[in-house]
Design a protein around this motif. Structure first.
Motif, PDB file in Angstrom:
ATOM      1  N   SER A  30      13.353  -2.306   6.289  1.00  0.00           N
ATOM      2  CA  SER A  30      13.344  -3.131   5.081  1.00  0.00           C
ATOM      3  C   SER A  30      12.005  -3.860   4.941  1.00  0.00           C
ATOM      4  N   ARG A  31      11.503  -4.397   6.041  1.00  0.00           N
ATOM      5  CA  ARG A  31      10.235  -5.133   5.975  1.00  0.00           C
ATOM      6  C   ARG A  31       9.066  -4.185   5.722  1.00  0.00           C
ATOM      7  N   LEU A  32       9.115  -3.002   6.313  1.00  0.00           N
ATOM      8  CA  LEU A  32       8.043  -2.025   6.067  1.00  0.00           C
ATOM      9  C   LEU A  32       8.031  -1.597   4.601  1.00  0.00           C
ATOM     10  N   LYS A  33       9.211  -1.449   3.983  1.00  0.00           N
ATOM     11  CA  LYS A  33       9.281  -1.079   2.559  1.00  0.00           C
ATOM     12  C   LYS A  33       8.673  -2.177   1.688  1.00  0.00           C
ATOM     13  N   ARG A  34       9.009  -3.439   2.024  1.00  0.00           N
ATOM     14  CA  ARG A  34       8.430  -4.549   1.256  1.00  0.00           C
ATOM     15  C   ARG A  34       6.918  -4.592   1.427  1.00  0.00           C
ATOM     16  N   LEU A  35       6.467  -4.300   2.640  1.00  0.00           N
ATOM     17  CA  LEU A  35       5.039  -4.314   2.928  1.00  0.00           C
ATOM     18  C   LEU A  35       4.309  -3.207   2.184  1.00  0.00           C
ATOM     19  N   SER A  36       4.963  -2.064   2.027  1.00  0.00           N
ATOM     20  CA  SER A  36       4.320  -0.909   1.374  1.00  0.00           C
ATOM     21  C   SER A  36       3.975  -1.190  -0.083  1.00  0.00           C
ATOM     22  N   LYS A  37       4.635  -2.179  -0.687  1.00  0.00           N
ATOM     23  CA  LYS A  37       4.379  -2.501  -2.101  1.00  0.00           C
ATOM     24  C   LYS A  37       3.068  -3.264  -2.291  1.00  0.00           C
ATOM     25  N   THR A  38       2.565  -3.843  -1.226  1.00  0.00           N
ATOM     26  CA  THR A  38       1.340  -4.642  -1.358  1.00  0.00           C
ATOM     27  C   THR A  38       0.190  -4.129  -0.496  1.00  0.00           C
TER      28      THR A  38
END
Length: 434
Positions: A30-38
């Motif tokens: 979940s955190r990696l997905k959020r990170l991939s957006k920025t």
């Protein structure tokens, strides 16, 4: 999450935590997905970096953050459920033998001790008090006069006496050899004020302007200059100028020069008395507080959490480095300061803090807003603009917290003195101020 709590030695405890591997894995993803957006990467538009690239670059750090967060949350929840008062930070280590699909961790830590405060009515405490006498006011006036004195050259032929300012050249030798710091020209000091060694002052006392003298001087064994400590030197001194002091008269003009509202001698003495009484009050409170705290610790039993002592010792070392830095010591941040130097002091501070906290809790001795305000008002009265001082304190929560701590200690002092066997003692003004 399953929780077990073990009691180890004295205050040490251990909690075993088990966490779902799926929960950890899902949180990492979940955190990696959020990170991939920025995240930005060469060759890809913002927000379009493949998850494989993000995972390769940030996977380890995100996994570390998640493990820290989840284990920390699990520990806080487990400690709360077990109603444990944790002292310091836990030591976390991964544990083998966890069920399939789970990870296990051991959290080893200390808890706050049970503080047993004995019968305070059996405690014997000396409570001091001090009176501001006319002699104390006279002594303060003498200091104020000295601070504003002037000097006038003595007529030729008169010898130097105490309170004269003398200008000299001197050179000292040990076994005929000059030494560092043993020579000066046009050096000034005031006779009788103790700036120089007594033997040196004794030799200069009575000399006349233009006169030279050679005399032996024995350096004390504990002299600050280690190279000459305990040795005998021969000094040659030439007295170049003698100036006698002129003290201002204590009159209305002197009072006015000091900014006294009531520009009279009576007004000046009244102002000095008021300031001395304020200073005496704070010193008496501090001395009695120290006696109370010593008695309180003596009457108490508790085990000390090593974690709290280590934290306090670390804080004392940090303060020592800051003090060295303020004094201009080079490389103060890396100066070798052994923690052992502060071990006893750290233990004493932690012990006192725990005992005071227990007494405050069990007897409702917390500081009230009214007490804090009154304490600040009293401190502010010693300044030219009390209103600004009050705004300065009330404008910062940290400063207010420091005042609150002082008020709590005062409450504790009052409470203990009401319980204990108190012997009142009158202390001389000079002894209190020394």
């Amino acid at each position: 999450m399953a929780v077990t709590v073990e009691t180890l030695e004295k205050l040490e405890r251990r909690i075993t935590l088990t966490l779902s591997a799926d929960t950890l894995r899902n949180e990492i993803e979940s955190r990696l997905k959020r990170l991939s957006k920025t995240v930005k990467a060469d060759g890809f538009r913002p927000g379009k970096v493949p998850m494989s690239v993000v995972a390769q670059r940030y996977g380890s750090s995100v996994q570390y953050e998640v493990m820290n967060d989840k284990v920390g949350e699990a520990f806080s929840k487990a400690a709360g459920e077990a109603q444990l008062r944790v002292a310091g930070r836990p030591r976390i280590s991964e544990k083998d033998g966890a069920p399939e699909g789970e990870l296990a961790f051991d959290a080893t830590f200390e808890v706050y001790p049970d503080v047993k405060i004995g019968d305070l009515s059996a405690a014997e405490i000396e409570r001091v008090s001090t009176e501001v006498t006319e002699a104390a006011i006279d002594k303060t006036l003498a200091i104020l006069r000295k601070q504003r004195r002037t000097f006038q050259q003595r007529p030729a032929g008169e010898g130097a006496v105490d309170d004269d300012r003398v200008t000299i050249d001197f050179e000292g030798k040990i076994d005929g050899v000059p030494f560092d710091g043993g020579k000066a020209a046009d050096f000034q000091f005031i006779l009788g004020e103790g700036r120089m060694l007594e033997a040196f002052e004794k030799a200069v006392r009575g000399m006349k302007s233009g006169e030279s003298k050679t005399f032996p001087l024995q350096f004390p064994d504990d002299y600050q200059g280690k190279d000459v400590a305990g040795k005998e030197a021969d000094f040659l001194v030439t007295l170049k100028k003698i100036e006698a002091q002129n003290l201002p008269e204590v009159d209305d003009a002197f009072a006015k020069s000091l900014g006294i509202a009531d520009a009279s001698v009576e007004g000046l003495r009244g102002d000095i008395k008021k300031n001395l009484e304020r200073e005496v009050k704070f010193r008496v409170i501090a001395r009695n507080k120290g006696a109370v705290m010593d008695a309180l610790v003596k009457a108490s039993e508790l085990d000390l959490p090593k974690a709290l002592v280590d934290n306090e010792v670390e804080r004392l070392v940090t303060n020592a480095r800051a003090d060295l830095k303020q004094r201009g010591i080079k490389d103060a941040d890396s100066a070798p300061i052994p923690a052992e130097l502060f071990q006893e002091q750290g233990q004493k501070r932690v012990r006192l803090g725990l005992v005071v906290a227990e007494l405050v809790r069990s007897n409702k001795l917390q500081a009230t807003p009214e007490q804090i305000k009154a304490h600040i008002e009293e401190m502010a009265q010693s300044y030219e603009k009390p209103e600004e001082v009050m705004r300065w304190y009330f404008g910062d929560n940290q400063r207010l917290a420091e005042v609150e701590a002082v008020v709590i200690e005062n409450n504790v002092t009052t409470y203990v003195l009401e319980q204990a066997k108190v012997e009142d003692k009158q202390v001389a003004f000079d002894e209190l101020m020394a």
